[in-house]
Design a protein around this motif. Structure first.
Motif, PDB file in Angstrom:
ATOM      1  N   TRP A 192      -2.760 -10.507   1.250  1.00  0.00           N
ATOM      2  CA  TRP A 192      -2.266  -9.854  -0.029  1.00  0.00           C
ATOM      3  C   TRP A 192      -1.597  -8.828   0.437  1.00  0.00           C
ATOM      4  O   TRP A 192      -0.433  -8.080  -0.045  1.00  0.00           O
ATOM      5  N   GLN A 193      -1.761  -8.244   1.946  1.00  0.00           N
ATOM      6  CA  GLN A 193      -1.093  -7.217   1.915  1.00  0.00           C
ATOM      7  C   GLN A 193       0.332  -7.497   2.524  1.00  0.00           C
ATOM      8  O   GLN A 193       0.798  -6.940   1.801  1.00  0.00           O
ATOM      9  N   ALA A 194       0.178  -8.466   2.764  1.00  0.00           N
ATOM     10  CA  ALA A 194       1.890  -8.650   3.595  1.00  0.00           C
ATOM     11  C   ALA A 194       2.528  -8.939   2.200  1.00  0.00           C
ATOM     12  O   ALA A 194       3.747  -8.355   1.762  1.00  0.00           O
ATOM     13  N   THR A 195       2.206  -9.272   0.803  1.00  0.00           N
ATOM     14  CA  THR A 195       2.872  -9.206  -0.714  1.00  0.00           C
ATOM     15  C   THR A 195       3.227  -7.913  -0.714  1.00  0.00           C
ATOM     16  O   THR A 195       4.320  -7.708  -1.325  1.00  0.00           O
ATOM     17  N   PHE A 196       2.558  -6.861  -0.137  1.00  0.00           N
ATOM     18  CA  PHE A 196       2.792  -5.672  -1.008  1.00  0.00           C
ATOM     19  C   PHE A 196       3.961  -5.511   0.265  1.00  0.00           C
ATOM     20  O   PHE A 196       5.140  -4.156  -0.441  1.00  0.00           O
ATOM     21  N   TRP A 197       4.055  -5.065   1.592  1.00  0.00           N
ATOM     22  CA  TRP A 197       4.761  -4.987   2.230  1.00  0.00           C
ATOM     23  C   TRP A 197       6.010  -5.463   1.386  1.00  0.00           C
ATOM     24  O   TRP A 197       7.508  -4.903   1.860  1.00  0.00           O
ATOM     25  N   ALA A 198       6.547  -7.271   1.726  1.00  0.00           N
ATOM     26  CA  ALA A 198       7.179  -7.087   1.005  1.00  0.00           C
ATOM     27  C   ALA A 198       8.131  -6.748   0.081  1.00  0.00           C
ATOM     28  O   ALA A 198       9.055  -6.936  -0.564  1.00  0.00           O
ATOM     29  N   VAL A 238      -2.219  -1.213   2.744  1.00  0.00           N
ATOM     30  CA  VAL A 238      -3.034  -0.303   3.958  1.00  0.00           C
ATOM     31  C   VAL A 238      -4.481   0.311   3.499  1.00  0.00           C
ATOM     32  O   VAL A 238      -5.005   0.520   3.956  1.00  0.00           O
ATOM     33  N   THR A 239      -4.837  -0.119   2.222  1.00  0.00           N
ATOM     34  CA  THR A 239      -5.800  -0.075   1.377  1.00  0.00           C
ATOM     35  C   THR A 239      -6.886  -0.343   1.255  1.00  0.00           C
ATOM     36  O   THR A 239      -6.309  -1.667   1.485  1.00  0.00           O
ATOM     37  N   THR A 240      -7.946  -0.059   1.710  1.00  0.00           N
ATOM     38  CA  THR A 240      -9.505  -1.386   1.459  1.00  0.00           C
ATOM     39  C   THR A 240     -10.147  -0.833   0.310  1.00  0.00           C
ATOM     40  O   THR A 240     -11.082  -1.585   0.374  1.00  0.00           O
ATOM     41  N   SER A 241      -9.252   0.205  -0.141  1.00  0.00           N
ATOM     42  CA  SER A 241     -10.815   0.752  -1.467  1.00  0.00           C
ATOM     43  C   SER A 241     -10.068  -0.094  -2.421  1.00  0.00           C
ATOM     44  O   SER A 241      -8.607   0.065  -2.872  1.00  0.00           O
ATOM     45  N   PHE A 242     -10.737  -0.846  -3.726  1.00  0.00           N
ATOM     46  CA  PHE A 242     -10.272  -0.945  -4.683  1.00  0.00           C
ATOM     47  C   PHE A 242      -9.852   0.306  -5.540  1.00  0.00           C
ATOM     48  O   PHE A 242      -9.109  -0.002  -6.043  1.00  0.00           O
ATOM     49  N   PRO A 243     -11.055   1.031  -5.949  1.00  0.00           N
ATOM     50  CA  PRO A 243     -10.579   2.271  -6.809  1.00  0.00           C
ATOM     51  C   PRO A 243      -9.168   2.800  -6.319  1.00  0.00           C
ATOM     52  O   PRO A 243      -8.742   2.920  -7.350  1.00  0.00           O
ATOM     53  N   VAL A 244      -8.865   2.858  -4.869  1.00  0.00           N
ATOM     54  CA  VAL A 244      -7.768   3.559  -4.482  1.00  0.00           C
ATOM     55  C   VAL A 244      -6.615   2.906  -4.402  1.00  0.00           C
ATOM     56  O   VAL A 244      -5.218   2.569  -5.123  1.00  0.00           O
ATOM     57  N   LEU A 245      -6.718   1.103  -5.102  1.00  0.00           N
ATOM     58  CA  LEU A 245      -5.146   0.799  -4.921  1.00  0.00           C
ATOM     59  C   LEU A 245      -5.223   0.536  -6.461  1.00  0.00           C
ATOM     60  O   LEU A 245      -4.316   0.147  -6.699  1.00  0.00           O
ATOM     61  N   LEU A 246      -6.526   0.530  -7.801  1.00  0.00           N
ATOM     62  CA  LEU A 246      -6.228   0.527  -8.670  1.00  0.00           C
ATOM     63  C   LEU A 246      -5.504   1.919  -9.354  1.00  0.00           C
ATOM     64  O   LEU A 246      -4.139   1.576 -10.103  1.00  0.00           O
ATOM     65  N   ALA A 247      -5.897   3.169  -8.152  1.00  0.00           N
ATOM     66  CA  ALA A 247      -5.011   3.695  -9.080  1.00  0.00           C
ATOM     67  C   ALA A 247      -3.677   3.944  -8.367  1.00  0.00           C
ATOM     68  O   ALA A 247      -2.203   4.452  -8.832  1.00  0.00           O
ATOM     69  N   ILE A 248      -3.406   3.419  -7.180  1.00  0.00           N
ATOM     70  CA  ILE A 248      -1.609   2.963  -6.381  1.00  0.00           C
ATOM     71  C   ILE A 248      -1.342   2.624  -7.510  1.00  0.00           C
ATOM     72  O   ILE A 248      -0.122   3.405  -7.960  1.00  0.00           O
ATOM     73  N   ARG A 249      -1.824   1.359  -8.460  1.00  0.00           N
ATOM     74  CA  ARG A 249      -0.993   0.725  -9.344  1.00  0.00           C
ATOM     75  C   ARG A 249      -0.236   1.446 -10.399  1.00  0.00           C
ATOM     76  O   ARG A 249       0.589   1.244 -10.554  1.00  0.00           O
ATOM     77  N   VAL A 250      -1.059   2.588 -11.017  1.00  0.00           N
ATOM     78  CA  VAL A 250      -1.381   3.809 -11.931  1.00  0.00           C
ATOM     79  C   VAL A 250       0.709   4.225 -10.967  1.00  0.00           C
ATOM     80  O   VAL A 250       1.671   4.308 -12.006  1.00  0.00           O
ATOM     81  N   VAL A 251      -0.136   4.319  -9.934  1.00  0.00           N
ATOM     82  CA  VAL A 251       1.014   5.368  -9.706  1.00  0.00           C
ATOM     83  C   VAL A 251       2.501   4.063  -9.374  1.00  0.00           C
ATOM     84  O   VAL A 251       3.492   4.980 -10.200  1.00  0.00           O
ATOM     85  N   ALA A 252       2.183   3.094  -9.340  1.00  0.00           N
ATOM     86  CA  ALA A 252       3.784   2.544  -8.634  1.00  0.00           C
ATOM     87  C   ALA A 252       3.731   2.187 -10.120  1.00  0.00           C
ATOM     88  O   ALA A 252       5.238   1.992 -10.592  1.00  0.00           O
ATOM     89  N   ALA A 253       3.162   2.236 -11.379  1.00  0.00           N
ATOM     90  CA  ALA A 253       3.563   1.492 -13.233  1.00  0.00           C
ATOM     91  C   ALA A 253       4.490   2.874 -13.693  1.00  0.00           C
ATOM     92  O   ALA A 253       5.661   2.805 -13.994  1.00  0.00           O
ATOM     93  N   LEU A 254       3.683   4.010 -12.932  1.00  0.00           N
ATOM     94  CA  LEU A 254       4.347   5.082 -13.654  1.00  0.00           C
ATOM     95  C   LEU A 254       6.155   5.541 -13.085  1.00  0.00           C
ATOM     96  O   LEU A 254       6.860   5.250 -14.189  1.00  0.00           O
TER      97      LEU A 254
END
Length: 388
Positions: A156-162, A87-103
Motif C-alpha cells: 500500500w505504501q507504493a500507492t501513497f508514493w504514486a 514511510v510511516t509504520t504507525s497508524f495514529p501517525v498515518l491518521l494525522a497525516i491523512r488529516v493534514v492531506a485533507a486540509l
C-alpha cells in the motif's frame, strides 16, 4: 470550457485518487499496521472530516490570497503528506497525516470550485462543475483501481508514493496556466466575509447542503467497503477488486457527465428519477452481491446514479450560495465531505450487527430513503432552475 478548468481537473484527479484509494487498500493497511478493517476505515472518515472542517476555514483564510499561489501551496502540501504517509509504520501517525492531506485538499477544492464557477457564464455552473469533478471520476476509473493493483503487487505504501508523484505535473500545469493575480483584485466590491457566512442561515442553502451530504454519505458507506464484498461475499480474488472499482468509476464518470448536461436546467427530473432508482439499487445490490455478474452490473449502475444525483445537488449548492462568491466552493466541499465522513462510520456499525459485509449497502439504502423523505416537502427548492 477554458483550458485552466481542465488543468484544475487534473489536480482533482490526483487528489481524488487519494480520497478513494483506501477502498482497495483497507485489508492490507489493517494487516500491516495491526488494526481491524473497521479501524482502518477511520482513515477515510478522518480525511473527510478534515475536508469538511477545513474547507470553510481555509477558504476564509485564502479568499484574498493570490489564486495561483494558493492552489500551488495546497497541492504541494498534499504531495508532501503522501510522501510522509508512505514511510510511516504507525497508524495514529498515518491518521494525522491523512488529516493534514485533507486540509490541503479542502483548501484546493474550495478555491478550485469557486474559480471554476467564475471561468464560465452564470448559467453554466453545472457544466463547469462536471468538468472539475471529472477529475474525481477519472480517478475512480483509473487512479483508484490502479492504486489498488499497485498496492496488491508492491504494498500500500507504493500507492501513497504514486499519489505524491501525480501531484507534480498537476502543480506544473497550474503554475503555467493559472493567472497570478489576487482574488482581491478580481472581486473588488464583493461581499465581506461576514456577509458570505450569513448565507449559511438561509434554509434553501442548508437544505441542499444537507441533501448533498446524505447522498454522498450513502455513496461512501458502500464504496469504502467494496473490497471485502468482492473477496468474501462474491468469492473473487483480490485482483477483482480493481475491476469492481473500475466499473464504479466508469459509472461515476457517466453520472457526472449526465449531471453536467442536465443539472443546470432540469434538476427536477434528475432528482426524481435518479433518487428513486438509487433507493431501489442499494438494497438490490445487497441481495445480489454474491453473484459476480449482478455485482458488476449493479456497481456500475449505482456509481452512475450516485454521481448524477450528488453532482446535481452540489450544483444546487453553488446556485443557492451565489451571493457568497468566494465561499460557495467551500460550502459545496463541506457538504460533500460531511457525507464522506459520516457514511463509512455508519457503515462500520453494520459490519457486526448481523449484516456482515452487506450491512453498508443496506445503510446506503436507508440514507437515500432519508434524503428523499426530507426533500419531498421542499421539492420546489431542490428542483429550481438557475434563476432561483
Amino acid at each position: 470550457m477554458p483550458l485552466p478548468l481542465y488543468l484544475l481537473a487534473m489536480a482533482v484527479f490526483a487528489m481524488g485518487t487519494s480520497e478513494f484509494m483506501l477502498a482497495g487498500l483497507l485489508p492490507d493497511i489493517s494487516s500491516d499496521l495491526d488494526v481491524t478493517v473497521g479501524t482502518a476505515a477511520t482513515l477515510t472518515s478522518a480525511f473527510a472530516v478534515g475536508m469538511a472542517v477545513g474547507a470553510p476555514l481555509v477558504a476564509a483564510l485564502a479568499r484574498h490570497w493570490p489564486r495561483r499561489s494558493s492552489l500551488l501551496g495546497f497541492i504541494l502540501t498534499f504531495a508532501a503528506a503522501h510522501a510522509a504517509g508512505a514511510v510511516t509504520t504507525s497508524f495514529p501517525v498515518l491518521l494525522a497525516i491523512r488529516v493534514v492531506a485533507a486540509l490541503a485538499n479542502a483548501g484546493f477544492l474550495a478555491v478550485a470550485l469557486t474559480a471554476a464557477a467564475t471561468l464560465v457564464s452564470p448559467d453554466r455552473k453545472g457544466r463547469a462543475l462536471a468538468v472539475l469533478l471529472s477529475g474525481t471520476t477519472v480517478a475512480t476509473i483509473a487512479g483508484v483501481p490502479g492504486g489498488s493493483l499497485l498496492g496488491t503487487v508492491l504494498g500500500w505504501q507504493a500507492t501513497f508514493w504514486a499519489v505524491a508523484a501525480l501531484c507534480l505535473p498537476a502543480a506544473l500545469g497550474i503554475l503555467k496556466a493559472i493567472p497570478a493575480g489576487r482574488v482581491r483584485q478580481e472581486a473588488t466590491g464583493g461581499p465581506a466575509l461576514r456577509t458570505e457566512l450569513a448565507e449559511l442561515a438561509r434554509r434553501p442553502l442548508i437544505l441542499v447542503m444537507l441533501l448533498g451530504a446524505l447522498v454522498n454519505a450513502a455513496t461512501s458507506a458502500s464504496f469504502t467497503f467494496l473490497a471485502p464484498v468482492v473477496t468474501d461475499t462474491a468469492g473473487l480474488g483480490e485482483r477483482w477488486i480493481s475491476v469492481v472499482l473500475v466499473l464504479f468509476g466508469a459509472g461515476s464518470f457517466a453520472g457526472v457527465t449526465i449531471a453536467g448536461r442536465l443539472s443546470d436546467q432540469r434538476p427536477g427530473p434528475v432528482f426524481a428519477v435518479g433518487g428513486s432508482l438509487l433507493l431501489i439499487g442499494w438494497p438490490t445490490l445487497a441481495v445480489l452481491a454474491d453473484e459476480p455478474v449482478a455485482l458488476f452490473a449493479l456497481v456500475l449502475v449505482q456509481g452512475a446514479l450516485s454521481f448524477t444525483l450528488g453532482s446535481t445537488l452540489i450544483t444546487r449548492v453553488l446556485y443557492e450560495a451565489a451571493k457568497a462568491p468566494t465561499m460557495a466552493g467551500s460550502y459545496a466541499t463541506a457538504a460533500l465531505n460531511v457525507g464522506a465522513a459520516v457514511g463509512p462510520l455508519i457503515a462500520a456499525t453494520t459490519l457486526h450487527a448481523g449484516l456482515g459485509n452487506l450491512g453498508p449497502m443496506w445503510a446506503s439504502g436507508l440514507l437515500v430513503a432519508i434524503t428523499l423523505l426530507i426533500a419531498f416537502p421542499f421539492r420546489t427548492v431542490v428542483t429550481a432552475g438557475p434563476s432561483a
